[in-house]
Design an enzyme around this catalytic site. Structure first.
Site, short mmCIF file in Angstrom:
data_model
loop_
_atom_site.label_atom_id
_atom_site.label_comp_id
_atom_site.label_asym_id
_atom_site.label_seq_id
_atom_site.Cartn_x
_atom_site.Cartn_y
_atom_site.Cartn_z
N GLU A 26 5.18 10.95 4.83
CA GLU A 26 4.51 11.40 3.62
C GLU A 26 3.74 12.68 3.96
OE1 GLU A 26 2.14 8.40 1.71
OE2 GLU A 26 1.42 9.78 0.18
N ASN A 71 1.76 8.00 -2.34
CA ASN A 71 0.85 8.43 -3.40
C ASN A 71 0.94 9.93 -3.64
OD1 ASN A 71 -0.02 5.78 -3.56
ND2 ASN A 71 -1.79 6.10 -2.22
N ASN A 171 6.40 6.15 -7.23
CA ASN A 171 5.77 5.38 -6.16
C ASN A 171 4.63 4.53 -6.71
OD1 ASN A 171 5.06 4.89 -3.20
ND2 ASN A 171 3.12 5.73 -3.97
N GLU A 172 4.65 3.26 -6.39
CA GLU A 172 3.54 2.33 -6.73
C GLU A 172 2.96 2.61 -8.11
OE1 GLU A 172 0.75 2.23 -3.40
OE2 GLU A 172 2.20 1.12 -2.21
N TYR A 243 1.29 -4.21 3.21
CA TYR A 243 0.65 -3.91 4.50
C TYR A 243 -0.16 -5.13 4.90
CZ TYR A 243 1.89 0.95 3.62
OH TYR A 243 2.59 2.11 3.38
N GLU A 291 7.92 0.21 1.88
CA GLU A 291 6.69 0.43 2.67
C GLU A 291 6.28 -0.91 3.26
OE1 GLU A 291 3.34 2.67 1.13
OE2 GLU A 291 4.68 3.88 -0.12
N GLN A 348 4.14 4.31 8.46
CA GLN A 348 4.98 5.48 8.38
C GLN A 348 5.55 5.77 9.78
OE1 GLN A 348 3.10 8.64 6.12
NE2 GLN A 348 2.42 7.28 4.51
#
Ligand code: AHR
Length: 501
Positions: A26, A71, A171-172, A243, A291, A348
């Site tokens: 990212e 993000n 994304n999200e 996560y 992720e 990542q």
């Protein structure tokens, strides 16, 4: 403690998609600037990318890299990142409250991916942008020539299309922190129409619909069902993000987090199939766990980082030995679901919650989690086999039965090799007997382990103390392998097998 495991070809889960071992870069923190790219570094190549980092990424064997966020993508104008570098704008990155210089853009990143042998998994901005920017980006990347955006790409030095196959629809988008956060209904419609337009430009692409940002989101479940109901026929994968932290610092509880991942995946598969049934659809939606990782060490530090810097150190978790054990359990869990999880991205790759770290003008080094990932990514190819395991278990506040042994086998018929990955979650050594009903094992060709470390030990730039070492603690007897899995250990057992007829 004693354990038994029997491995059998008839217990095939699915062929492991190479993209299960993807990762993520990212534009945030020191992932790009000061991570993969540092023109003044002694190892930098002509394009300014660090060769030492390229070598570590190659060794990790990552086939696919999600890009450019995260993000970040929800406020990103992709057009800023093409064309002459000295004319690219500096922008406020609102997601991480940093400055983005755009000195590494689409062409530079694509070149870097080529060097490391990975394809791009491209995310489009469905936060501040939408369908129009997304379809133009597909045209820019994938359309051969003769149109406005394809000719721009050629003018910028890339004659052939980048031919990007996998695309993330934002994304999200369920997360209130996301720029342009949407309700499930709003997102479902936008994703459906955006996917439709992108596929009209290039019908060979595959697209990933955003699922929940974690299974603990208050909208989890409702979100999946709503967005799938809306966009089912236009999309190919549904995403999962998760996560893991260690808030109670309780090892038994921590190492059981992979059971949480297991439940999360099973739940999302069930939701995909429920919508399939409701729609009488012939199409199966598979999962992209795009992720996943451990993320908690850097949280306090990140609160002190001043905004509006270029590439500030963010999310620089230093992983210890217990993290490597959990990462092994999580990898095994992904393999256990390899029939439906076709893409996964360790989030990542460099400096930001990453297996690879760099020092400015200094070394690039491997964190503890680097090793289980590298071993599974390089050796976990073929068909995943679900072993039958007999072993004691323990209970935690979340799970009644957490087996002390977490394990999976992968049969690679191209190499006539069977590989067993195993974590001993317990604080006692484990004597494991492995038997194989319809597989003829000729020998153990290699047995490596990570064990015997204090659980809080970390690797450092000049001291990679946590890494796999050879074990000789096994013997082969009457078509069985007896091996010792040391207390709190990560193990990889490679066996040569007689070719399948
Ligand atoms: O990987 C770090 C961040 O975690 C990503 O930008 C976002 O998608 C997730 O919340």
């Amino acid at each position: 403690m004693k354990a038994k495991m029997s491995v059998n070809r008839t217990q095939g889960i699915g062929t492991v998609d190479r993209r299960l071992y993807g990762s993520f870069i990212e534009h945030m923190g020191r992932a790009v600037y000061g991570g993969i790219y540092e023109p003044s570094h002694p190892s930098a190549n002509q394009a300014g990318f660090r060769q030492d980092v390229i070598e570590l990424v190659k060794e990790l064997s990552v086939p696919l890299i999600r890009y450019p966020g995260g993000n970040f993508v929800s406020g990103f104008d992709w057009e800023d990142s093409i064309g002459s570098r000295n004319q690219r704008p500096k922008r406020l990155d609102l997601a991480w409250r940093s400055i983005e210089t755009n000195q590494v853009g689409l062409h530079e990143f694509a070149k870097w991916c080529q060097e490391v042998g990975a394809e791009i998994n491209m995310a489009v901005n469905l936060g501040t942008r939408g369908l129009d920017a997304a379809r133009n980006l597909v045209e820019y990347c994938n359309y051969p020539s003769g149109t406005y955006w394809s000719e721009k790409r050629r003018e910028h030095g890339q004659e052939e299309p980048f031919a990007i196959k996998t695309w993330c629809l934002g994304n999200e988008m369920d997360g209130p922190w996301q720029i342009g956060h949407k309700t499930a209904k709003e997102y479902g419609r936008l994703a459906e129409e955006t996917a439709k337009a992108m596929k009209l430009v290039d019908d060979s692409i595959e697209v990933v619909l955003c699922g929940s940002s974690s299974s603990s989101m208050p909208t989890f479940g409702e979100w999946e069902l709503t967005v799938l109901d809306q966009a089912y026929e236009q999309v190919d994968y549904l995403s999962l993000h998760q996560y893991y932290g260690n808030p109670t610092d309780d090892l038994k509880h921590y190492l059981a987090r992979s059971l949480d991942m297991d439940q999360f995946i099973s739940g999302v598969v069930a939701m995909c199939d429920a919508i399939k049934a409701k729609k009488h659809s012939k199409k199966q939606i598979n999962l992209s766990f795009d992720e996943w990782n451990i993320w908690y060490h850097s949280a306090e530090h990140d609160l002190t980082v001043k905004p509006w810097q270029v590439a500030p150190p963010l999310l620089e978790d230093h992983y210890n030995f217990e993290d490597a054990l959990l990462l092994g359990c999580l990898l095994i869990t992904l393999l256990k679901h390899s029939d439906r999880v076709k893409i996964a991205c360790l989030a990542q790759l460099v400096n930001v919650i990453a297996p690879i770290m760099t020092e400015e003008n200094g070394s690039a080094w491997r964190q503890t989690i680097y090793y289980p990932f590298m071993q599974v990514a390089t050796l976990g190819q073929g068909v995943a086999l679900r072993p039958e395991i007999t072993v004691d278990s323990y209970s935690t506040s979340d799970f009644e039965e957490v087996p002390y042994l977490e394990s999976i086998a992968v049969m690679n018929d191209d190499k006539n090799e069977l590989v067993v990955f195993a974590v001993n979650r317990g604080e006692e050594n484990m004597e494991l007997s492995l038997d194989f009903s319809d597989i003829q094992v000729t020998e153990v060709s290699d047995f490596s382990e990570m064990s015997g470390h204090d659980i809080k030990t970390v690797n450092q730039p000049d001291k990679e103390q946590i890494k796999p070492v050879k074990s000789t603690a096994y013997e082969q007897k009457d078509q069985q392998i007896h091996c010792l899995l040391k207390s709190l250990s990560w193990n990889v057992i490679r066996m040569s097998v007689v070719p399948k007829i």
